[in-house]
Each structure stands twice: as C-alpha cells, then as structure tokens.
Design a protein around this motif. Structure first.
Motif, mmCIF file in Angstrom:
data_model
loop_
_atom_site.group_PDB
_atom_site.id
_atom_site.type_symbol
_atom_site.label_atom_id
_atom_site.label_comp_id
_atom_site.label_asym_id
_atom_site.label_seq_id
_atom_site.Cartn_x
_atom_site.Cartn_y
_atom_site.Cartn_z
ATOM 1 N N SER A 154 -18.329 -25.924 -9.239
ATOM 2 C CA SER A 154 -19.340 -25.606 -10.255
ATOM 3 C C SER A 154 -18.693 -25.025 -11.505
ATOM 4 N N VAL A 155 -17.560 -24.360 -11.331
ATOM 5 C CA VAL A 155 -16.833 -23.864 -12.507
ATOM 6 C C VAL A 155 -16.217 -25.046 -13.268
ATOM 7 N N ALA A 162 -24.779 -26.954 -12.686
ATOM 8 C CA ALA A 162 -23.727 -26.162 -13.344
ATOM 9 C C ALA A 162 -23.476 -26.651 -14.768
ATOM 10 N N ASP A 207 -28.600 -21.017 -13.328
ATOM 11 C CA ASP A 207 -27.590 -20.250 -12.586
ATOM 12 C C ASP A 207 -28.053 -19.981 -11.151
ATOM 13 N N VAL A 250 -27.451 -23.277 -9.175
ATOM 14 C CA VAL A 250 -26.037 -23.443 -8.807
ATOM 15 C C VAL A 250 -25.733 -22.616 -7.551
ATOM 16 N N ALA A 294 -17.491 -27.954 -13.378
ATOM 17 C CA ALA A 294 -18.629 -28.602 -14.045
ATOM 18 C C ALA A 294 -19.036 -27.827 -15.301
ATOM 19 N N ARG A 295 -18.953 -26.497 -15.219
ATOM 20 C CA ARG A 295 -19.230 -25.684 -16.422
ATOM 21 C C ARG A 295 -18.204 -26.013 -17.506
ATOM 22 N N ALA A 347 -26.348 -25.280 -16.717
ATOM 23 C CA ALA A 347 -26.207 -23.833 -16.912
ATOM 24 C C ALA A 347 -25.236 -23.547 -18.047
#
Lengths: 262, 283
Positions: A198-199, B193, B163, B166, A201-202, B196
């Motif tokens: 998910s990081v 994500a 958030d 996620v 993806a961020r 977000a």
C-alpha cells in the motif's frame, strides 16, 4: 503499457525436463542479443506445483540444486517470495539513490525533492528490512546477495526520464506484491507484504500525479481495470520488466505457484 | 448475527443517544472497538448457505468480504453524493479525483456482490448512511454550512474513508488466504491506497502516513483511523535500531512509520464505519 525491457521466457511446464528445456530457450534468447539481463529463467518446481499450501512456508529454502551453478536462486516457499521482493526493493532503493545524486533532483522544486527524499527513505528501509528479515529466517546463504544494476538507460538529469522510470518501478512493485500474495503461505508474511504494497501504491499515485497533475492518472484506467482492480503480475512478468536494470545473475526456478491456481 | 445487526448494536447504544454530546461520541470510538472485540461474534452468514465450501473453508473469509462490501457501500454512496452535491464545483482537481474514485468504489461494490453471490452467499444489504454523522458534519452543504467548509469536510471524510479502507483490507488479507478472493482483495487494497495518496495530497499532506498523525485539518473524530500507524517493529525487527546501508534523510522514526502501513481489525473498521450508519428500525 510500457514495452518490457527484456524478454524472458516464462516456462509453465512442471516436468523434470522443464529446466533443461527453459535453459535451452534462455540460451537461444541470449543468442538473440538479450543477454545482459540478470534474470536467467523462470519456471516452477514440481514440488511447489503439487504441494499448494503445504510445507512451502519457509521450512525448506532450497538453493538451486544445480551443482554446476554458482548463480543464486531465489529459493522456494515464502523465502523465495521474500527474496523476490528483496530484489525489487534493491532495485528501487538503487534507483532513488541515483535520483538524489542527479541534476534533475538538485534543481527540482521543494515539493518534488521532498517526495524523492521520502521515496528514497522508504525503499532503503524496505530493502534493508528484507535483508535483515530473510537472513534471520533463512540464513545468509539463502539471502539474495547485493545486486548490481545498470541504470544507464535512465537520464537522471531529465525530469521526464526520472518520473517515468519511477512510475514504472512503483506500478511494477504494486503489481508484483499483488500477484505474489496468493503465493505466500504464512499469514504473517502476507500481512507484511500488505503493509509494504500500500505504501508502494501511495508512491505510484504521487508520482503519477506529478507527471499529470489534476488528472485521474493517480489511479488511471491504464492500471485499474473495469472492476476497479489494480495490477497483479506474475513473477515472470515482473522479472522481465525489471530484469533490464539488473546485471547480477540470479534464477527464480523454485518460486511457489499461486495457492488457488488463479 | 449479520454485520448490520452488529452495527445496530453500536448505533442503537451510542449514536442514537440524544444526550451524548458529539464530542463524547467521538471520544467513545476506542470503546466501540473494545465492545466489538468483546462481542467477538462471527458476523458472516450461516455456513449451510455456502455451496462453495471449498472456497470458504471458514466463515472468516465470508466475514471479510461482507465487511469489505459494507465499507465499499459507504465509499460508493459518499462519492456519488459528493459529486451530486455541487460542493466540488470550482475545485477541478478534487472533482476529477472524486469522479475517478467514485467509478472505482461503485465497481468494487458490484464486484464484491457478484463474488459473494457466485459463491452462494447472500451479500449484506446496503446500510442507510448518514454522512453528517448525526449532524457533526455537513459535507454536502445540505444544512447551510457553506461550500468552503463543506469542501474541507468532504476532503477530510474522503481521506478518513480511504485510509480506513487501506487498513481494513490489509487486516482481512489473512482471512482470505487460500480463497480466490485474496488476489482481488489485494488489488482493491492498493487502489484504495492510490486514492488515499491523491486525496491526502489534494489536502496538502504527504501521500503517506507519518506516525499516528491524522494530519492538519482532520477532525479529532478521525483519530481512530490512524492509531497504531506509529508501529516501528516489523517481523520482529525494530527498524529504528537497524543499520542502513544508505543514510536515511531526516527523521528515522518518521521514515520507518511512513514506510509501512498498518492493518486494523474488523472491529475497529466497524467502529469507524458505524459513525456514519443509521440504525435500521426494521431490524
């Protein structure tokens, strides 16, 4: 879709002959001028194919059994997947390290500098975390060595070259983790992969937004399908995409298959 | 017990208590979580409804998908109403983002419903949502708070929902192991994500979460979305004590917390969502 940088044959057969077969194919590919990829070949071992959800969970990180090979194999089971992730994190960390040494970065806006500082930090942390975690779980001999990279195709003085490469790497990372989740036997490692993807993806979203501000590209139709699903790549696809940057040879002959065959 | 029934237990007890002040209600978020954990009820449907027993060896997979569907219902309706409200008029970056996100959240609803039905499970019904949280917010400018404030609340709620999404999907990954739904759930997880990150950046924040900070301008009510994100130990390794081959820029602790997103339990996700769910008197 960006053209793969290196074409790698993905061998799906599970027979004992498949490795020989694929090695021949690789040599043939090499003859076509595609040598230089650190990624030699990709196939699956019979054991992993016929033992889904069994003892693949880090119990038996088999190194490449080929006795005449000194090339590191990522291994089987969860250790294999962890080494696979470690290879990608090494590449990302190396890329952002170079970015911060280049002319684009030194002349970039404060906003863009800060983003690249953060991405550099995160990928260095991911990389060194994997090294520590795999070494602790499987021993140094089963931990992927420090890889060497050839990033000469990237112009670190050019904003577009840097951002497009960052986009490729981050999107590939997202797809790689998503596609690997179903091959992980341990719930702990699955959650760990989830904490990282998910990081990534961020990151991908932020980079895409820098490339095309005020657009829908942060989660663009080029990566998100009509069901609202993100990328999910098989290891063979990922290693062929990333392989062009990796000069250290290693193999991925024993990675586990998806648990549900999807 | 269905997820809606579980939510009702919370809503009937807390959200409809008129004497409870808004601030008190928000402060009870953490105790919502405790109550839910104590209940510890599987809120999936009866196992005899599952024809595809091999796909769902345990109710936990169904529970995970029903929870995901409930969160997607919430997000999908939120973005549709946001786009209909006119509050985004003049804010083109946000409007573009909301249109793309709305498309994804509605697709997630359809995808999860079809997946559950395909497995012989009846999807949970869409709850009745109240995005004012019983009058605490006015994100659609329905009660005359004014477009500027409504816009700020609209973005704050979107950040909280994304958030939360996620963290909630991440928390359910283990329950979906060995089912065909793990991979699509992960594919939804990373889309949340991406959303977000963009919403946070529109709000002027980083795309990633530092420590357990909810960020400037986020209502205190949303703190439950960020509690636990300050974790620095991964796989048993304290990453603030690791020696890095390349120097970390700036604050190591901040960087370590940014580099890993943390899961939340189903109970925490339910507690957060329940702030925006109206009790259904028919149940």
């Amino acid at each position: 879709m960006k053209k793969p940088l290196v074409k790698v044959d993905v061998v799906e057969a599970s027979s004992k002959n498949s490795k020989m077969n694929s090695r021949r194919k690789f040599l043939k590919l090499g003859g076509l001028g595609l040598a230089g990829s650190g990624f030699l070949l990709y196939s699956c071992s019979e054991d992993d194919l016929f033992n889904p959800g069994g003892e693949v969970g880090g119990e038996n990180p088999m190194p490449d059994p080929d006795p005449d090979s000194e090339v590191f194999d990522l291994g089987s089971g969860d250790v294999g997947i962890l080494n696979y992730a470690y290879a990608l994190e090494q590449l990302e960390a190396a890329f952002y390290t170079q970015v911060r040494a280049g002319a684009y970065y030194s002349g970039a806006s404060d906003e863009e500098k800060q983003i690249f500082d953060d991405l550099y930090n995160h990928e260095v942390i991911h990389r060194d975390f994997f090294k520590a975690a795999i070494t602790a779980a499987a021993g140094e001999e089963n931990t992927l060595p420090d890889l060497e990279f050839d990033v000469s195709s990237i112009d670190f003085d050019d904003r577009t070259s840097v951002l497009e490469t960052a986009k490729l790497l981050e999107d590939t990372g997202v797809g790689a983790y998503n596609g690997a989740g179903d091959r992980i036997a341990s719930a702990t490692y699955l959650t760990l992969a989830g904490k990282i993807v998910s990081v990534e993806a961020r990151h991908a979203s932020a980079i895409r937004s820098l490339i095309n501000p005020e657009s829908a590209d942060f989660a663009g139709d080029d990566v998100i399908d009509e069901n609202g699903l993100d990328l999910a790549y098989d290891p063979g696809t990922v290693l062929s995409d990333a392989g062009g940057f990796i000069t250290t040879e290693f193999t991925a002959n024993n990675l586990p298959e998806p648990m549900t065959g999807s | 017990m269905s997820i809606i029934k579980l939510l009702d237990d919370f809503t009937s007890e807390k959200l409809t208590t008129k004497s409870t002040s808004r601030r008190e209600m928000f402060n009870t978020l953490s105790s919502f979580g405790k109550k839910a954990a104590m209940a510890a009820v599987p809120f999936g449907l009866a196992s005899n409804k599952m024809n595809a027993a091999t796909m769902f060896q345990e109710n936990s997979a169904v529970d995970a998908l029903q929870l995901a569907l409930t969160l997607e219902y919430l997000e999908a309706e939120f973005y549709i109403k946001a786009l209909d409200s006119g509050v985004l008029s003049g804010y083109s970056r946000a409007e573009t983002a909301y249109m793309q996100i709305s498309k994804h959240e509605s697709a997630h609803v359809d995808f999860l419903k079809a997946g559950l039905e395909g497995a012989g499970v009846t999807p949970v019904e869409k709850p009745t949502f109240d995005f004012t949280a019983d009058g605490a917010f006015d994100p659609f400018n329905e009660n005359g708070i004014g477009q500027e404030t409504a816009y700020a609340q609209l973005l704050a709620l979107a950040q909280a929902f994304e958030d939360t999404g996620v963290r909630a999907y991440k928390g359910q990954a283990g329950n979906l192991m060995n089912t065909p739904f793990l991979e699509p759930a992960l594919q939804i997880h990373s889309v949340e994500a991406r959303h977000a990150s963009e919403i946070r950046r529109i709000r002027g924040l980083d795309g990633w979460i530092t420590g357990s900070m909810r960020g400037d301008g986020m209502p205190e009510a949303t703190q439950a979305v960020y509690n636990g994100e300050e974790n620095v130990t991964q796989g048993g390794v304290d990453l603030t004590g690791l020696t890095y081959a390349n120097d970390i820029v700036g604050d190591l602790n901040a960087a370590v917390t940014q580099a890993f997103d943390e899961p939340i339990t189903a109970e925490t996700a339910v507690a957060i969502a329940s702030l925006f769910i109206v009790e259904d008197s028919s149940m």
